[in-house]
Design an enzyme around this catalytic site. Structure first.
Site, short mmCIF file in Angstrom:
data_model
loop_
_atom_site.label_atom_id
_atom_site.label_comp_id
_atom_site.label_asym_id
_atom_site.label_seq_id
_atom_site.Cartn_x
_atom_site.Cartn_y
_atom_site.Cartn_z
N GLU A 22 49.91 40.75 44.85
CA GLU A 22 49.01 39.61 44.60
C GLU A 22 49.57 38.65 43.55
O GLU A 22 48.83 37.85 42.97
CB GLU A 22 47.64 40.12 44.16
CG GLU A 22 46.93 40.97 45.20
CD GLU A 22 45.61 41.52 44.69
OE1 GLU A 22 44.62 40.76 44.68
OE2 GLU A 22 45.58 42.69 44.29
N SER A 154 42.79 41.50 47.65
CA SER A 154 43.01 40.25 48.38
C SER A 154 43.18 40.45 49.87
O SER A 154 43.86 39.68 50.54
CB SER A 154 44.21 39.48 47.80
OG SER A 154 43.95 39.08 46.49
N TYR A 224 42.48 32.08 50.18
CA TYR A 224 43.17 31.30 49.16
C TYR A 224 43.81 30.00 49.64
O TYR A 224 44.05 29.10 48.84
CB TYR A 224 44.27 32.16 48.50
CG TYR A 224 43.72 33.42 47.88
CD1 TYR A 224 42.93 33.36 46.74
CD2 TYR A 224 43.95 34.66 48.45
CE1 TYR A 224 42.41 34.50 46.16
CE2 TYR A 224 43.44 35.81 47.88
CZ TYR A 224 42.68 35.72 46.74
OH TYR A 224 42.17 36.86 46.18
N ARG A 263 33.53 41.80 39.48
CA ARG A 263 32.91 41.23 40.68
C ARG A 263 32.88 42.28 41.79
O ARG A 263 33.92 42.86 42.13
CB ARG A 263 33.70 40.02 41.18
CG ARG A 263 32.95 39.14 42.16
CD ARG A 263 33.87 38.18 42.89
NE ARG A 263 34.54 38.87 44.00
CZ ARG A 263 35.84 38.88 44.19
NH1 ARG A 263 36.66 38.30 43.34
NH2 ARG A 263 36.36 39.53 45.23
N ASP A 265 32.18 43.34 45.73
CA ASP A 265 32.07 42.86 47.10
C ASP A 265 31.08 43.75 47.83
O ASP A 265 31.14 44.98 47.74
CB ASP A 265 33.43 42.90 47.79
CG ASP A 265 34.42 41.94 47.15
OD1 ASP A 265 33.97 40.93 46.56
OD2 ASP A 265 35.64 42.19 47.24
N GLU A 279 33.78 47.34 46.95
CA GLU A 279 34.74 47.55 45.87
C GLU A 279 34.32 46.77 44.64
O GLU A 279 33.49 45.86 44.71
CB GLU A 279 36.15 47.15 46.28
CG GLU A 279 36.31 45.68 46.61
CD GLU A 279 37.75 45.32 46.96
OE1 GLU A 279 38.59 45.31 46.03
OE2 GLU A 279 38.03 45.04 48.14
N ASN A 281 36.05 44.54 41.55
CA ASN A 281 37.24 43.87 41.04
C ASN A 281 37.10 43.71 39.53
O ASN A 281 36.16 43.07 39.05
CB ASN A 281 37.37 42.49 41.68
CG ASN A 281 37.48 42.56 43.19
OD1 ASN A 281 38.56 42.79 43.72
ND2 ASN A 281 36.37 42.38 43.89
N GLY A 285 39.67 36.90 40.65
CA GLY A 285 40.43 35.67 40.81
C GLY A 285 39.79 34.51 40.06
O GLY A 285 38.57 34.45 39.91
#
Length: 323
Positions: A22, A154, A224, A263, A265, A279, A281, A285
């Site tokens: 990433e 990602s 992205y 964060r 998901d 998951e 994070n 990002g």
């Protein structure tokens, strides 16, 4: 730490780039953070661990680090451990929480132990990937299912498997990124994400972001590099659903021992509107397409202020709190 006087932060290293799959996203995130901090008067400097040894942080007198590394050797507890040894406070979760959250299988085990909802899964260890072992996975999880590396982010190496004939290729792709392979029950429904700022009793869940990807393909390219994905924040979800997602996200954050920011998901199953955690994070990002800044804006927190708040939360495990 007051956000009013940027000089109180001292000399700040923004760690971005790194060596993971990433890297490209980390460079985008890091440049955004660097520019934001400098615009608010912070003495911030770029620092790419792919090019420089971390011990230089100590030699050059950095007072704290803003970690914008994604993936391995940045989000997985390794850099956090090095910064602990150097005694330099850093943003985001500590060594253990970073390490556990990076491993989706370990994360799911902990969430399940605490009764938090997460999709059923099968872990195929490096020595459990014979054709026979791969082909029984759909019998356990049903079809379609998701195959992914447990320690990448990602959407790298992820495949949605529709039939038995796709299983071998999906496992082969995933195994390019991780020796172990995670096979996960597919939750048919809506994808959302929920950010958290703070630690302990002060941690707060931000507004939920609803994600609508073309044909459900919320993949690396769409995340992205295109504008095809539509985001809704405010989410437009019924208040009770929004609150439940925020509740389980906070619980998931606390259970893993996260701090600073993060964060989760989440998938909302269409059949009964039940949310499932995918998951966590711990180094989200911060690009122009990223979801934490979007959620923060909806909560009245501009990008620059978000960066300052995260920087102000920098801490060390050894000291047990923000510095």
């Amino acid at each position: 730490m007051s956000l009013q006087d940027p000089k109180l932060f001292g000399k700040v290293a923004v760690l971005f780039g790194g060596t993971s799959a990433e890297r490209e996203i980390s460079l985008m995130s890091g440049n955004g953070v660097l520019e934001a901090l400098r615009s608010r008067g912070v003495d911030a400097h770029a620092f790419d661990p792919a090019d420089r040894e971390l011990v230089e942080l100590k030699r050059e007198g950095f007072a704290r680090c803003f970690v914008v590394l994604h993936g391995r050797h940045g989000e997985d507890g390794t850099v956090q451990g090095a910064l602990e040894l150097l005694g330099i406070p850093y943003t985001g979760s500590g060594v253990m929480a970073s390490s556990v959250a990076m491993d989706k299988v370990m994360t799911k085990r902990i969430w399940q132990a605490d009764g938090l909802p997460t999709p059923k899964y099968v872990r195929l260890a490096f020595d459990q990937q014979s054709r026979e072992q791969i082909m029984v996975v759909p019998d356990v999880l049903g079809l379609p299912l998701i195959v992914k590396p447990p320690r990448e982010g990602s959407s790298i190496g992820v495949t949605k498997v529709e039939g038995y004939s796709q299983m071998q290729d999906a496992v082969t792709l995933s195994a390019k990124y991780d020796a172990d392979v995670l096979c996960e029950e597919f939750i048919e429904g809506e994808e959302v994400t929920c950010a958290v700022l703070g630690q302990g009793l002060d941690a707060r869940a931000l507004p939920v972001v609803r994600i609508a990807a073309p044909e459900g393909a919320y993949d690396y390219q769409n995340k992205y590099f295109t504008d095809d994905v539509k985001y809704q924040c405010p989410s437009g979800l019924p208040a009770n659903e929004e609150h439940e997602i925020q509740r389980i996200t906070l619980a998931a954050y606390h259970t893993l021992g996260c701090r600073g920011w993060g964060r989760a998901d989440v998938m909302i199953r269409a059949s009964d509107r039940k949310p499932f955690l995918l998951e966590m994070n711990t180094s989200p990002g911060m690009t122009s397409h990223s979801l934490v800044p979007m959620s923060a804006r909806a909560a009245g927190i501009p990008y620059e202020e978000l960066c300052l708040r995260v920087l102000a939360s920098a801490s060390l495990d050894a000291r047990g709190g923000a510095q």
